[in-house]
Scaffold this active site. Structure first.
Site, PDB file in Angstrom:
ATOM      1  N   ARG A 181       0.851  -1.201   0.000  1.00  0.00           N
ATOM      2  CA  ARG A 181       0.000   0.000   0.000  1.00  0.00           C
ATOM      3  C   ARG A 181       0.883   1.246   0.000  1.00  0.00           C
ATOM      4  O   ARG A 181       1.464   1.628   1.023  1.00  0.00           O
ATOM      5  CB  ARG A 181      -0.922   0.025   1.220  1.00  0.00           C
ATOM      6  CG  ARG A 181      -1.892   1.201   1.214  1.00  0.00           C
ATOM      7  CD  ARG A 181      -2.875   1.156   0.090  1.00  0.00           C
ATOM      8  NE  ARG A 181      -3.752  -0.003   0.170  1.00  0.00           N
ATOM      9  CZ  ARG A 181      -4.417  -0.484  -0.859  1.00  0.00           C
ATOM     10  NH1 ARG A 181      -4.297   0.073  -2.043  1.00  0.00           N
ATOM     11  NH2 ARG A 181      -5.196  -1.546  -0.726  1.00  0.00           N
TER      12      ARG A 181
ATOM     13  N   ARG B 242       3.089  -6.503  -9.996  1.00  0.00           N
ATOM     14  CA  ARG B 242       3.460  -5.895  -8.706  1.00  0.00           C
ATOM     15  C   ARG B 242       3.642  -6.930  -7.588  1.00  0.00           C
ATOM     16  O   ARG B 242       4.119  -6.590  -6.509  1.00  0.00           O
ATOM     17  CB  ARG B 242       2.437  -4.850  -8.273  1.00  0.00           C
ATOM     18  CG  ARG B 242       1.039  -5.407  -8.065  1.00  0.00           C
ATOM     19  CD  ARG B 242       0.081  -4.334  -7.590  1.00  0.00           C
ATOM     20  NE  ARG B 242      -1.302  -4.807  -7.591  1.00  0.00           N
ATOM     21  CZ  ARG B 242      -2.296  -4.167  -6.990  1.00  0.00           C
ATOM     22  NH1 ARG B 242      -2.076  -3.025  -6.347  1.00  0.00           N
ATOM     23  NH2 ARG B 242      -3.522  -4.643  -7.033  1.00  0.00           N
TER      24      ARG B 242
ATOM     25  N   HIS C 225       1.109   3.326 -10.664  1.00  0.00           N
ATOM     26  CA  HIS C 225      -0.014   3.683  -9.771  1.00  0.00           C
ATOM     27  C   HIS C 225       0.517   4.445  -8.539  1.00  0.00           C
ATOM     28  O   HIS C 225       0.386   3.974  -7.404  1.00  0.00           O
ATOM     29  CB  HIS C 225      -0.664   2.358  -9.355  1.00  0.00           C
ATOM     30  CG  HIS C 225      -1.952   2.461  -8.604  1.00  0.00           C
ATOM     31  ND1 HIS C 225      -2.101   3.081  -7.385  1.00  0.00           N
ATOM     32  CD2 HIS C 225      -3.186   1.977  -8.899  1.00  0.00           C
ATOM     33  CE1 HIS C 225      -3.338   2.971  -6.964  1.00  0.00           C
ATOM     34  NE2 HIS C 225      -4.021   2.320  -7.857  1.00  0.00           N
TER      35      HIS C 225
ATOM     36  N   ASP D 123     -12.329   8.587  -7.808  1.00  0.00           N
ATOM     37  CA  ASP D 123     -11.719   7.470  -8.550  1.00  0.00           C
ATOM     38  C   ASP D 123     -12.027   7.722 -10.022  1.00  0.00           C
ATOM     39  O   ASP D 123     -13.091   7.357 -10.528  1.00  0.00           O
ATOM     40  CB  ASP D 123     -12.305   6.135  -8.084  1.00  0.00           C
ATOM     41  CG  ASP D 123     -11.486   4.942  -8.605  1.00  0.00           C
ATOM     42  OD1 ASP D 123     -11.740   3.815  -8.139  1.00  0.00           O
ATOM     43  OD2 ASP D 123     -10.614   5.163  -9.475  1.00  0.00           O
TER      44      ASP D 123
ATOM     45  N   GLU E 157      -1.909   8.624 -11.286  1.00  0.00           N
ATOM     46  CA  GLU E 157      -1.321   7.447 -11.929  1.00  0.00           C
ATOM     47  C   GLU E 157      -1.183   7.683 -13.441  1.00  0.00           C
ATOM     48  O   GLU E 157      -2.178   8.042 -14.090  1.00  0.00           O
ATOM     49  CB  GLU E 157      -2.218   6.236 -11.679  1.00  0.00           C
ATOM     50  CG  GLU E 157      -2.539   6.017 -10.202  1.00  0.00           C
ATOM     51  CD  GLU E 157      -3.801   5.210  -9.981  1.00  0.00           C
ATOM     52  OE1 GLU E 157      -4.522   5.473  -9.002  1.00  0.00           O
ATOM     53  OE2 GLU E 157      -4.070   4.309 -10.785  1.00  0.00           O
TER      54      GLU E 157
HETATM   55  O1  TA6 Z   1      -6.380   3.327  -9.504  1.00  0.00           O
HETATM   56  C1  TA6 Z   1      -7.486   3.399  -8.631  1.00  0.00           C
HETATM   57  C2  TA6 Z   1      -7.907   1.978  -8.290  1.00  0.00           C
HETATM   58  O2  TA6 Z   1      -8.233   1.262  -9.458  1.00  0.00           O
HETATM   59  C3  TA6 Z   1      -9.083   2.045  -7.315  1.00  0.00           C
HETATM   60  O3  TA6 Z   1     -10.292   1.667  -7.939  1.00  0.00           O
HETATM   61  C4  TA6 Z   1      -8.642   1.100  -6.196  1.00  0.00           C
HETATM   62  O4  TA6 Z   1      -9.000  -0.229  -6.495  1.00  0.00           O
HETATM   63  C5  TA6 Z   1      -7.138   1.316  -6.231  1.00  0.00           C
HETATM   64  O5  TA6 Z   1      -6.836   1.282  -7.625  1.00  0.00           O
HETATM   65  C6  TA6 Z   1      -6.306   0.414  -5.378  1.00  0.00           C
HETATM   66  O6  TA6 Z   1      -6.329  -0.881  -5.844  1.00  0.00           O
HETATM   67  P1  TA6 Z   1      -5.511  -1.999  -5.021  1.00  0.00           P
HETATM   68  O7  TA6 Z   1      -5.714  -3.248  -5.828  1.00  0.00           O
HETATM   69  O8  TA6 Z   1      -4.067  -1.566  -5.004  1.00  0.00           O
HETATM   70  O9  TA6 Z   1      -6.085  -2.010  -3.646  1.00  0.00           O
END
Ligand code: TA6
Length: 300
Positions: free
Chosen positions: A73, A99, A169, A213, A272
């Protein structure tokens, strides 16, 4: 390669060394005159970046988990070779597998202006090939200097084209979400993923006071995060990317995710650089596609 072999082969004094920070999690620890940066070999995940004399630019949750196969995270997760849910198989991980699989170090270099360069390669396996049958080695190049430059490279070594979705991201560290504006996307169309999906057009600078989002499409523009609290702006320049995603989970979603901490969402925003939705990339046989970002700081 063992940690000792890794350091023998790729460590550079006053630039980069490798350490095991948790079971099975090795990081490249970079420190030069420009600042510090940590990159996990799992996911080639830039976890931290702190220019000398500055607050961190990249946000990492204090509750981030560092464990084999677990996404981290914060930092710069690599979404590849798809963005979001898999197009046809809901059992596959959201944002692809890059990842959470092992990457190997291919090269480290100390550049003349005391900048540090590293290149990583995704280690393909039966498990990755089962999800993505195209021979397409992925590499990541990271240059840590006055700026942070990251290049995600996709090569098509097959006889057929394939369609790629991807994103760097990136979680950016901000003083407080209420003291922040994002410029650069004015006039852009976006897919609003909060509630009923809808297409909208961004009127002014982005301010965030609830869950956001959004996938902005057909934009190659720089974004600038203006942070009045830290009296600085973060410039996000990019090439090879036609989408920009802006995300803040806000309270409820952050609490559900369990690794943001109580108010973690207030200190971060994701901007991102991607190719997603309308902007998927067709990589032809023999072609190499590069998604490049460069992050820099400006006083405001
Ligand atoms: O980029 C935004 C997103 O697609 C959100 O919808 C949320 O799912 C975020 O990515 C985080 O995703 P993750 O799989 O890292 O928890």
């Amino acid at each position: 390669m063992t940690l000792t072999e890794l350091n023998q082969r790729f460590a550079i004094s006053n630039h980069v060394q490798f350490k095991e920070i948790a079971d099975g999690i090795i990081i490249a620890e970079i420190s030069n005159q420009h600042g510090n940066c940590n990159i996990t070999l799992q996911g080639a995940h830039v976890a931290t970046w702190q220019p000398r004399g500055q607050e961190p630019v990249i946000w990492l949750s204090p509750y981030a988990k560092f464990a084999p196969g677990k996404s981290i995270r914060g930092g710069v997760p690599i979404c590849w070779p798809w963005f979001g849910p898999h197009a046809t198989d809901a059992k596959l991980s959201g944002h692809g597998y890059a990842r959470t699989v092992q990457w190997e170090v291919l090269e480290t270099k100390a550049l003349p202006d005391d900048t540090t360069f590293l290149r990583f390669g995704l280690v393909e396996s039966d498990a990755t090939r089962a999800q993505w049958p195209h021979p397409s080695p992925a590499q990541l190049e990271v240059t840590i200097g006055k700026t942070l430059r990251i290049t995600l490279i996709t090569q098509n070594n097959s006889q057929e084209s394939f369609i790629l979705g991807e994103a760097l991201h990136t979680y950016f560290n901000i003083s407080d979400v209420a003291k922040m504006k994002i410029r650069g996307l004015e006039g852009c169309d976006y897919l609003d993923k909060v509630g009923e999906p809808a297409r909208r057009t961004q009127q002014d600078a982005i301010v965030i006071d609830s869950e956001v989002d959004r996938v902005y499409v057909d934009t190659e523009a720089d974004c600038v995060i203006e942070d009045a609290g830290l009296k600085r702006a973060i410039r996000i320049a990019k090439s090879g990317s036609r989408s920009t995603v802006v995300w803040n989970p806000w309270t409820e979603k952050a609490n559900k995710m369990g690794d943001f901490g109580e108010h973690g969402y207030r200190g971060m925003v994701c901007v991102e650089s991607a190719n997603a939705f309308d902007n998927l990339v067709t990589v032809k046989p023999g072609e190499t596609h590069r998604l490049v970002v460069e992050y820099s700081l400006e006083a405001i």
